[in-house]
Write an enzyme that holds these catalytic residues in place. Sequence first.
Site, PDB file in Angstrom:
ATOM      1  N   LYS A 102       2.772  -9.564 -13.711  1.00  0.00           N
ATOM      2  CA  LYS A 102       1.658  -8.886 -13.035  1.00  0.00           C
ATOM      3  C   LYS A 102       0.318  -9.459 -13.485  1.00  0.00           C
ATOM      4  O   LYS A 102      -0.589  -9.663 -12.669  1.00  0.00           O
ATOM      5  CB  LYS A 102       1.735  -7.383 -13.299  1.00  0.00           C
ATOM      6  CG  LYS A 102       2.944  -6.714 -12.658  1.00  0.00           C
ATOM      7  CD  LYS A 102       3.143  -5.283 -13.147  1.00  0.00           C
ATOM      8  CE  LYS A 102       4.418  -4.677 -12.567  1.00  0.00           C
ATOM      9  NZ  LYS A 102       4.687  -3.319 -13.063  1.00  0.00           N
ATOM     10  N   GLN A 146       3.383   1.126 -17.195  1.00  0.00           N
ATOM     11  CA  GLN A 146       4.658   0.447 -16.998  1.00  0.00           C
ATOM     12  C   GLN A 146       5.801   1.376 -17.370  1.00  0.00           C
ATOM     13  O   GLN A 146       5.868   1.882 -18.497  1.00  0.00           O
ATOM     14  CB  GLN A 146       4.710  -0.841 -17.844  1.00  0.00           C
ATOM     15  CG  GLN A 146       5.979  -1.656 -17.661  1.00  0.00           C
ATOM     16  CD  GLN A 146       6.122  -2.191 -16.237  1.00  0.00           C
ATOM     17  OE1 GLN A 146       5.157  -2.632 -15.638  1.00  0.00           O
ATOM     18  NE2 GLN A 146       7.335  -2.155 -15.718  1.00  0.00           N
ATOM     19  N   ASP A 169       0.098   2.212  -8.581  1.00  0.00           N
ATOM     20  CA  ASP A 169       1.560   2.302  -8.457  1.00  0.00           C
ATOM     21  C   ASP A 169       1.958   3.283  -7.361  1.00  0.00           C
ATOM     22  O   ASP A 169       3.111   3.313  -6.939  1.00  0.00           O
ATOM     23  CB  ASP A 169       2.188   2.728  -9.784  1.00  0.00           C
ATOM     24  CG  ASP A 169       2.887   1.582 -10.494  1.00  0.00           C
ATOM     25  OD1 ASP A 169       3.202   0.578  -9.837  1.00  0.00           O
ATOM     26  OD2 ASP A 169       3.133   1.702 -11.714  1.00  0.00           O
TER      27      ASP A 169
END
Length: 347
Positions: A102, A146, A169
């Site tokens: 990422k 994460q 997200d």
Amino acid sequence: MTVPARGFSLFRSHLGRVPGLGGSAASLAGAPGAAGHAVRGFRSSGVRHDAVIISGKEMAKQIQKEIQQGVESWISLGNRRPQLSIILVGDDPSSHTYVRKKIRAASAVGIYSEIILRPKDVSQEELLDITDQLNMDPRVSGILVQLPLPDHVDERTVCNGIVPEKDVDGFHIINIGRLCLDQHSLIPATASAVWEIIKRTGIETFGKNVVVVGRSKNVGMPIAMLLHTDGDHERPGGDATVTIAHRYTPKEQLKIHTQLADIIIVAAGIPKLITSDMIKEGAAVIDVGINYVHDPVTEKTKLVGDVDFEAVKKKAGFITPVPGGVGPMTVAMLLKNTLQAAKKVIY
């Protein structure tokens, strides 16, 4: 064969409502190179070809170019460069690998990024304090935590600690709620990746039967929402008839559903769950599975999906590989969310 990178930008219209065999807007628009692939994948007579292998890597490259152009255009107007802040907890090798990908991808498109690393015994209160600070920082466009988090931390609480407008997200309860109401929202990246693959490849969804194997709130559920909802609503959906199955659906029942499906999306976390006898000729198969298995030939661990790729590709019309399919697209859609958050397109 592999879908080429060229022509992807031709598939931006609402393809789910395009009538006709194969559902390819390219075949109707006369796009070079693309029409033959789409029709060949679904034809039911003549010489049988293997499925069109959808290269998520190539498609992601095209999207990243679009994002890079969007970032530079945004900055040229005098705006601050977008910034992505990633909270990484513990030392799980897979999580660290995903975060590195990422960070590299963000840098490639001109988005600033930072990693906030905390040990696996970090308290939930400390993580919420971090999200509070990032929420108030005007330099930060997007925030993600994460996953997975350690067992003593409630993931839902931490994800809801991120303000919806920075929740790249797409896991905040407000973003999920708006998605379910067919309203604009920051969409979970993996679900968005699947939807983008379908649209850009020209796979028809309007009136089609879709089976989603997997019911997670971050992947399976939002994918189903995107595909079954009305194409004329604020956030257009795919107008498909969607069946949701999961790892506890009896195999014989799952087979009945998948044999009727025009599109099968698998995110169950079970290697080779979908075999060639479970799909009909010409179906589109999108593999979201991530499984690490022992390779008896190399004696090493390898990454595989939920689909028996080699067997299924001989029968399917379209198929995504693992690796190189949904994975790269997920990262690309995360970056797209970050740019949208910076521009305050939704909130």
